[in-house]
Motif scaffolding. Structure first.
Motif, PDB file in Angstrom:
ATOM      1  N   MET A   1      42.406  46.858  36.396  1.00  0.00           N
ATOM      2  CA  MET A   1      41.948  48.251  36.312  1.00  0.00           C
ATOM      3  C   MET A   1      40.442  48.337  36.046  1.00  0.00           C
ATOM      4  O   MET A   1      39.915  49.398  35.753  1.00  0.00           O
ATOM      5  N   ASP A   2      39.725  47.191  36.041  1.00  0.00           N
ATOM      6  CA  ASP A   2      38.293  47.197  35.660  1.00  0.00           C
ATOM      7  C   ASP A   2      37.481  48.077  36.602  1.00  0.00           C
ATOM      8  O   ASP A   2      37.560  47.955  37.815  1.00  0.00           O
ATOM      9  N   THR A   3      36.694  48.967  36.019  1.00  0.00           N
ATOM     10  CA  THR A   3      35.671  49.677  36.814  1.00  0.00           C
ATOM     11  C   THR A   3      34.388  49.677  35.985  1.00  0.00           C
ATOM     12  O   THR A   3      34.389  50.122  34.842  1.00  0.00           O
ATOM     13  N   PRO A   4      33.270  49.156  36.507  1.00  0.00           N
ATOM     14  CA  PRO A   4      33.187  48.464  37.794  1.00  0.00           C
ATOM     15  C   PRO A   4      33.787  47.064  37.709  1.00  0.00           C
ATOM     16  O   PRO A   4      33.965  46.517  36.618  1.00  0.00           O
ATOM     17  N   LEU A   5      34.061  46.489  38.870  1.00  0.00           N
ATOM     18  CA  LEU A   5      34.573  45.115  38.960  1.00  0.00           C
ATOM     19  C   LEU A   5      33.399  44.166  38.726  1.00  0.00           C
ATOM     20  O   LEU A   5      32.274  44.424  39.131  1.00  0.00           O
ATOM     21  N   SER A   6      33.692  43.050  38.068  1.00  0.00           N
ATOM     22  CA  SER A   6      32.661  42.003  37.956  1.00  0.00           C
ATOM     23  C   SER A   6      33.368  40.658  37.816  1.00  0.00           C
ATOM     24  O   SER A   6      34.266  40.520  36.992  1.00  0.00           O
ATOM     25  N   PRO A   7      33.041  39.653  38.636  1.00  0.00           N
ATOM     26  CA  PRO A   7      32.015  39.714  39.669  1.00  0.00           C
ATOM     27  C   PRO A   7      32.571  40.358  40.948  1.00  0.00           C
ATOM     28  O   PRO A   7      33.768  40.595  41.037  1.00  0.00           O
ATOM     29  N   ILE A   8      31.663  40.663  41.877  1.00  0.00           N
ATOM     30  CA  ILE A   8      32.086  41.131  43.202  1.00  0.00           C
ATOM     31  C   ILE A   8      31.588  40.111  44.231  1.00  0.00           C
ATOM     32  O   ILE A   8      30.404  39.793  44.240  1.00  0.00           O
ATOM     33  N   PRO A   9      32.397  39.478  45.080  1.00  0.00           N
ATOM     34  CA  PRO A   9      33.821  39.704  45.154  1.00  0.00           C
ATOM     35  C   PRO A   9      34.546  38.934  44.038  1.00  0.00           C
ATOM     36  O   PRO A   9      34.055  37.881  43.617  1.00  0.00           O
ATOM     37  N   PRO A  10      35.667  39.436  43.546  1.00  0.00           N
ATOM     38  CA  PRO A  10      36.436  38.759  42.500  1.00  0.00           C
ATOM     39  C   PRO A  10      37.087  37.486  43.023  1.00  0.00           C
ATOM     40  O   PRO A  10      37.442  37.413  44.199  1.00  0.00           O
ATOM     41  N   LEU A  11      37.209  36.494  42.139  1.00  0.00           N
ATOM     42  CA  LEU A  11      37.822  35.220  42.530  1.00  0.00           C
ATOM     43  C   LEU A  11      39.109  35.015  41.745  1.00  0.00           C
ATOM     44  O   LEU A  11      39.265  35.525  40.640  1.00  0.00           O
ATOM     45  N   CYS A  12      40.007  34.226  42.325  1.00  0.00           N
ATOM     46  CA  CYS A  12      41.311  33.996  41.693  1.00  0.00           C
ATOM     47  C   CYS A  12      41.102  33.193  40.402  1.00  0.00           C
ATOM     48  O   CYS A  12      40.468  32.121  40.434  1.00  0.00           O
ATOM     49  N   PRO A  13      41.629  33.669  39.259  1.00  0.00           N
ATOM     50  CA  PRO A  13      41.446  32.937  38.003  1.00  0.00           C
ATOM     51  C   PRO A  13      42.148  31.573  38.016  1.00  0.00           C
ATOM     52  O   PRO A  13      41.767  30.669  37.290  1.00  0.00           O
ATOM     53  N   ASP A  14      43.174  31.440  38.915  1.00  0.00           N
ATOM     54  CA  ASP A  14      43.908  30.162  38.944  1.00  0.00           C
ATOM     55  C   ASP A  14      43.208  29.136  39.836  1.00  0.00           C
ATOM     56  O   ASP A  14      42.935  28.016  39.437  1.00  0.00           O
TER      57      ASP A  14
END
Ligand code: BV8
Length: 254
Positions: free
Chosen positions: A139-152
């Motif tokens: 639900m983060d606004t704004p997103l960081s980082p952009i583009p988001p990466l998979c935590p796994d």
């Protein structure tokens, strides 16, 4: 004058309806302040939505596509569901069987309390790992980082939405088609009725003999086929119908 007659006829049909389906499009969120897909305000910078909501655009520039989704998420997070969303949520407990099928990805129906929802085009608050396919809510606004990466695994994440040229989830569209063919009344609210396969669902209801009721300030390609086309805003018409169907008049008749 015919408007009132149509409204009265729709209310009458809803009184005896057992299995109701509501199909919504971005127009139902317009009164919440969320731009419709094709409205002039639907443009973003100099891009057309149809050009960004594609796998090709994402492959070409995941950052640009994520900036667009991040902008839309920020806009949606600042808005709220309106009375029209809330009426559809309340109707889940008013009709024997009420199912909401939405083309919208804004999550407004869920925020209004709807539970029995089929999200045909996904949900902007979910993202999917492009490698593992795992889906997470964010639900983060704004997103960081952009583009988001998979935590796994560190791979690129993508919005968990259906882009133009991509198939819808088989189970979702199968259930939506079945419910459209089984319902005894379908409401079609706030959609320009051009995006497939969603735009064919009302035709399934018509083929099965169920009345189709369109709620839209403008005519659409569905209008000539609909049994009723109520010209107006979702936030006005849905509460009007709700009051006529389920509001007990107060003692003093007010
Ligand atoms: C697929 C998620 C196949 C992303 C979206 C030619 C003919 C037929 C079909 C096609 C064709 N060329 C291409 C296609 C297929 C294409 C399609 O339909 N294109 C259209 C443009 C012709 N469809 C697809 O690509 C679909 N996939 O077909 O896959 C396949 C099969 C197997 C294997 C591979 C491939 C996927 C479609 C899903 C696309 N994703 N959204 C995102 O949002 O970022 S669609 C997008 O449009 C939104 O979800 C939006 O909801 C949806 C539909 O638009 P509307 O909701 O109707 O919004 P719009 O602005 O158009 O209208 C608003 C309406 O509200 C207006 O009528 C207005 O008057 C009214 N309104 C305004 N204010 C109010 C109101 N109403 C009530 N109250 C108010 N206050």
């Amino acid at each position: 004058m015919s408007e009132n007659l149509d409204l009265a006829a729709v209310i009458q049909k809803l009184r005896s309806a057992r299995q109701v389906v509501a199909l919504t499009g971005s127009g139902i969120s317009a009164e919440s302040g969320i731009p419709t897909f094709r409205g002039a305000e639907g443009l973003w910078r100099t891009y057309r939505a149809q050009d960004l909501a594609t796998p090709e655009a994402f492959a070409r520039s995941p950052k640009l596509v994520w900036e667009w989704y991040d902008w839309r998420r920020g806009l949606m997070a600042a808005k709220n569901p309106h009375a029209g969303h809330r009426v559809l949520a309340a109707w889940e407990n008013r009709f024997s069987r009420f199912t909401l099928i939405t083309q919208n990805i804004d999550g407004m129906h869920r925020r209004a309390g709807s539970k029995n929802i089929l999200e045909l085009h996904g949900n902007i608050w979910r993202m999917r790992c492009t490698q593992e396919g795992t889906v997470t809510e964010n639900m983060d606004t704004p997103l960081s980082p952009i583009p988001p990466l998979c935590p796994d695994c560190g791979a690129l994440m993508r919005p968990h939405v259906v882009w133009f040229g991509e198939p819808l989830d088989r189970e979702v569209i199968h259930r939506a088609s079945l419910l459209s063919a089984q319902c005894d009344l379908m409401l079609v609210v706030g959609t320009s009725a051009v995006v497939q396969p969603a735009a064919s669902l009302p035709l399934s209801a018509l083929d099965a003999g169920a009345p189709v009721v369109e709620i839209n300030p403008e005519a659409t390609p569905l209008t000539p086929y609909a049994d009723f086309s109520l010209r107006g805003k979702a936030g006005d018409i849905l509460p009007q119908i709700d009051s006529a169907l389920f509001r007990v008049p107060r003692e003093n008749g007010s």
